[in-house]
Design a protein around this motif. Structure first.
Motif, PDB file in Angstrom:
ATOM      1  N   ALA A  54       0.844  -1.196   0.000  1.00 30.19           N
ATOM      2  CA  ALA A  54       0.000   0.000   0.000  1.00 30.19           C
ATOM      3  C   ALA A  54       0.880   1.246   0.000  1.00 30.19           C
ATOM      4  N   PRO A  55       0.457   2.290  -0.700  1.00 25.15           N
ATOM      5  CA  PRO A  55       1.234   3.516  -0.703  1.00 25.15           C
ATOM      6  C   PRO A  55       1.209   4.174   0.679  1.00 25.15           C
ATOM      7  N   GLU A  56       2.338   4.753   1.044  1.00 23.64           N
ATOM      8  CA  GLU A  56       2.434   5.433   2.331  1.00 23.64           C
ATOM      9  C   GLU A  56       1.823   6.824   2.212  1.00 23.64           C
ATOM     10  N   THR A  57       1.131   7.231   3.258  1.00 27.89           N
ATOM     11  CA  THR A  57       0.597   8.585   3.310  1.00 27.89           C
ATOM     12  C   THR A  57       1.016   9.188   4.632  1.00 27.89           C
ATOM     13  N   ASP A  58       0.817  10.506   4.745  1.00 24.69           N
ATOM     14  CA  ASP A  58       1.176  11.194   5.970  1.00 24.69           C
ATOM     15  C   ASP A  58       0.101  11.068   7.039  1.00 24.69           C
ATOM     16  N   ALA A  59      -1.097  10.624   6.671  1.00 22.59           N
ATOM     17  CA  ALA A  59      -2.189  10.514   7.637  1.00 22.59           C
ATOM     18  C   ALA A  59      -1.869   9.427   8.662  1.00 22.59           C
ATOM     19  N   PRO A  60      -2.132   9.693   9.950  1.00 15.51           N
ATOM     20  CA  PRO A  60      -1.915   8.658  10.963  1.00 15.51           C
ATOM     21  C   PRO A  60      -2.895   7.501  10.758  1.00 15.51           C
ATOM     22  N   ALA A  61      -2.566   6.360  11.324  1.00 20.21           N
ATOM     23  CA  ALA A  61      -3.396   5.170  11.136  1.00 20.21           C
ATOM     24  C   ALA A  61      -3.692   4.492  12.463  1.00 20.21           C
ATOM     25  N   VAL A  62      -4.875   3.897  12.538  1.00 21.23           N
ATOM     26  CA  VAL A  62      -5.207   2.982  13.624  1.00 21.23           C
ATOM     27  C   VAL A  62      -4.555   1.670  13.221  1.00 21.23           C
ATOM     28  N   LYS A  63      -3.726   1.112  14.093  1.00 22.14           N
ATOM     29  CA  LYS A  63      -2.986  -0.105  13.763  1.00 22.14           C
ATOM     30  C   LYS A  63      -3.509  -1.293  14.560  1.00 22.14           C
ATOM     31  N   ALA A  64      -3.337  -2.474  13.988  1.00 24.51           N
ATOM     32  CA  ALA A  64      -3.804  -3.701  14.631  1.00 24.51           C
ATOM     33  C   ALA A  64      -3.040  -3.941  15.932  1.00 24.51           C
ATOM     34  N   PRO A  65      -3.759  -4.103  17.052  1.00 23.24           N
ATOM     35  CA  PRO A  65      -3.094  -4.351  18.323  1.00 23.24           C
ATOM     36  C   PRO A  65      -2.657  -5.809  18.498  1.00 23.24           C
ATOM     37  N   LEU A  66      -3.100  -6.695  17.599  1.00 24.69           N
ATOM     38  CA  LEU A  66      -2.751  -8.110  17.668  1.00 24.69           C
ATOM     39  C   LEU A  66      -2.966  -8.748  16.306  1.00 24.69           C
ATOM     40  N   VAL A  67      -2.485  -9.963  16.142  1.00 20.59           N
ATOM     41  CA  VAL A  67      -2.696 -10.742  14.926  1.00 20.59           C
ATOM     42  C   VAL A  67      -4.087 -11.346  14.993  1.00 20.59           C
ATOM     43  N   GLY A  68      -4.834 -11.262  13.917  1.00 22.72           N
ATOM     44  CA  GLY A  68      -6.171 -11.845  13.913  1.00 22.72           C
ATOM     45  C   GLY A  68      -6.924 -11.504  12.645  1.00 22.72           C
ATOM     46  N   THR A  69      -8.239 -11.639  12.719  1.00 20.23           N
ATOM     47  CA  THR A  69      -9.119 -11.361  11.590  1.00 20.23           C
ATOM     48  C   THR A  69      -9.830 -10.036  11.825  1.00 20.23           C
ATOM     49  N   PHE A  70      -9.777  -9.164  10.826  1.00 17.16           N
ATOM     50  CA  PHE A  70     -10.387  -7.835  10.888  1.00 17.16           C
ATOM     51  C   PHE A  70     -11.870  -7.926  10.565  1.00 17.16           C
ATOM     52  N   TYR A  71     -12.684  -7.227  11.367  1.00 13.51           N
ATOM     53  CA  TYR A  71     -14.113  -7.103  11.082  1.00 13.51           C
ATOM     54  C   TYR A  71     -14.508  -5.641  11.199  1.00 13.51           C
ATOM     55  N   ALA A  72     -15.156  -5.111  10.166  1.00 13.38           N
ATOM     56  CA  ALA A  72     -15.575  -3.709  10.137  1.00 13.38           C
ATOM     57  C   ALA A  72     -16.910  -3.502  10.836  1.00 13.38           C
ATOM     58  N   ALA A  73     -17.669  -4.567  11.059  1.00 11.74           N
ATOM     59  CA  ALA A  73     -19.006  -4.476  11.657  1.00 11.74           C
ATOM     60  C   ALA A  73     -19.140  -5.497  12.785  1.00 11.74           C
ATOM     61  N   LEU A 124      -7.061 -11.102   7.179  1.00 12.32           N
ATOM     62  CA  LEU A 124      -6.127 -11.443   8.241  1.00 12.32           C
ATOM     63  C   LEU A 124      -5.156 -10.281   8.394  1.00 12.32           C
ATOM     64  N   VAL A 125      -4.957  -9.820   9.613  1.00 10.76           N
ATOM     65  CA  VAL A 125      -4.048  -8.695   9.857  1.00 10.76           C
ATOM     66  C   VAL A 125      -2.964  -9.111  10.839  1.00 10.76           C
ATOM     67  N   SER A 126      -1.808  -8.492  10.695  1.00  8.01           N
ATOM     68  CA  SER A 126      -0.705  -8.778  11.605  1.00  8.01           C
ATOM     69  C   SER A 126      -0.530  -7.617  12.576  1.00  8.01           C
ATOM     70  N   PHE A 127       0.194  -7.860  13.645  1.00  8.73           N
ATOM     71  CA  PHE A 127       0.420  -6.854  14.672  1.00  8.73           C
ATOM     72  C   PHE A 127       1.044  -5.601  14.066  1.00  8.73           C
ATOM     73  N   GLY A 128       0.465  -4.439  14.374  1.00 11.40           N
ATOM     74  CA  GLY A 128       1.007  -3.173  13.921  1.00 11.40           C
ATOM     75  C   GLY A 128       0.626  -2.778  12.500  1.00 11.40           C
ATOM     76  N   GLU A 129      -0.144  -3.606  11.815  1.00 12.32           N
ATOM     77  CA  GLU A 129      -0.555  -3.310  10.440  1.00 12.32           C
ATOM     78  C   GLU A 129      -1.630  -2.226  10.438  1.00 12.32           C
ATOM     79  N   PRO A 130      -1.514  -1.215   9.568  1.00 15.80           N
ATOM     80  CA  PRO A 130      -2.531  -0.153   9.511  1.00 15.80           C
ATOM     81  C   PRO A 130      -3.892  -0.700   9.086  1.00 15.80           C
ATOM     82  N   LEU A 131      -4.948  -0.292   9.802  1.00 13.53           N
ATOM     83  CA  LEU A 131      -6.299  -0.733   9.508  1.00 13.53           C
ATOM     84  C   LEU A 131      -7.138   0.386   8.900  1.00 13.53           C
ATOM     85  N   LEU A 132      -7.027   1.587   9.503  1.00 14.85           N
ATOM     86  CA  LEU A 132      -7.781   2.769   9.074  1.00 14.85           C
ATOM     87  C   LEU A 132      -6.871   3.983   9.137  1.00 14.85           C
TER      88      LEU A 132
END
Length: 137
Positions: A54-73, A124-132
């Motif tokens: 993913a391209p890097e941007t200057d906007a801060p991101a909410v990052k995954a606090p642990l390894v697991g499956t992401f759910y938006a709802a 599937l997301v890994s620890f520290g991976e940007p989510l939003l």
């Protein structure tokens, strides 16, 4: 990702019910699959091409606090916690991460406006991976 984290992931996969799982980071990809008579998962690792990151941007991101499956709802037929353009308060739940059948709420780090949702439900997301990505208010 350390060797121990990879072994822990393999152990959890082996003890679970998934038939396959793929984890991609900026540096590598791990794919675990179960075969017909194979008792241990097969592991494949390959570098991820630079174009796939993913391209890097200057906007801060909410990052995954642990390894697991992401759910938006909160559920499959329910509205997402947040959408692009939403203004959220500090501590408000923005998504869920499921790990080992446990759901963990991910809170907004500050009052902010959601600029971009980087994952889709079921990823599937890994620890520290940007989510939003967000802009503080």
């Amino acid at each position: 990702m350390t060797k121990q984290e990879i072994f822990d992931l393999m152990d959890r996969f082996e003890g679970g019910t998934l038939a396959s799982m793929k984890l991609s980071t900026q540096d590598f990809t791990i794919e675990l699959t179960r075969g017909g008579g194979v008792s241990a998962p097969a592991v494949q690792a390959a570098p991820v091409p630079a174009a796939a990151t993913a391209p890097e941007t200057d906007a801060p991101a909410v990052k995954a606090p642990l390894v697991g499956t992401f759910y938006a709802a909160p559920g499959p037929e329910q509205a997402p916690f947040v959408s692009v353009g939403d203004r959220v308060k500090k501590g408000q739940t923005v998504c869920l991460i499921e790990a080992m059948k446990m759901m963990s709420e991910v809170p907004a780090p500050c009052d902010c406006v959601i600029e971009e949702i980087l994952k889709t439900s079921g990823d599937l997301v890994s620890f520290g991976e940007p989510l939003l990505r967000y802009q503080p208010c």
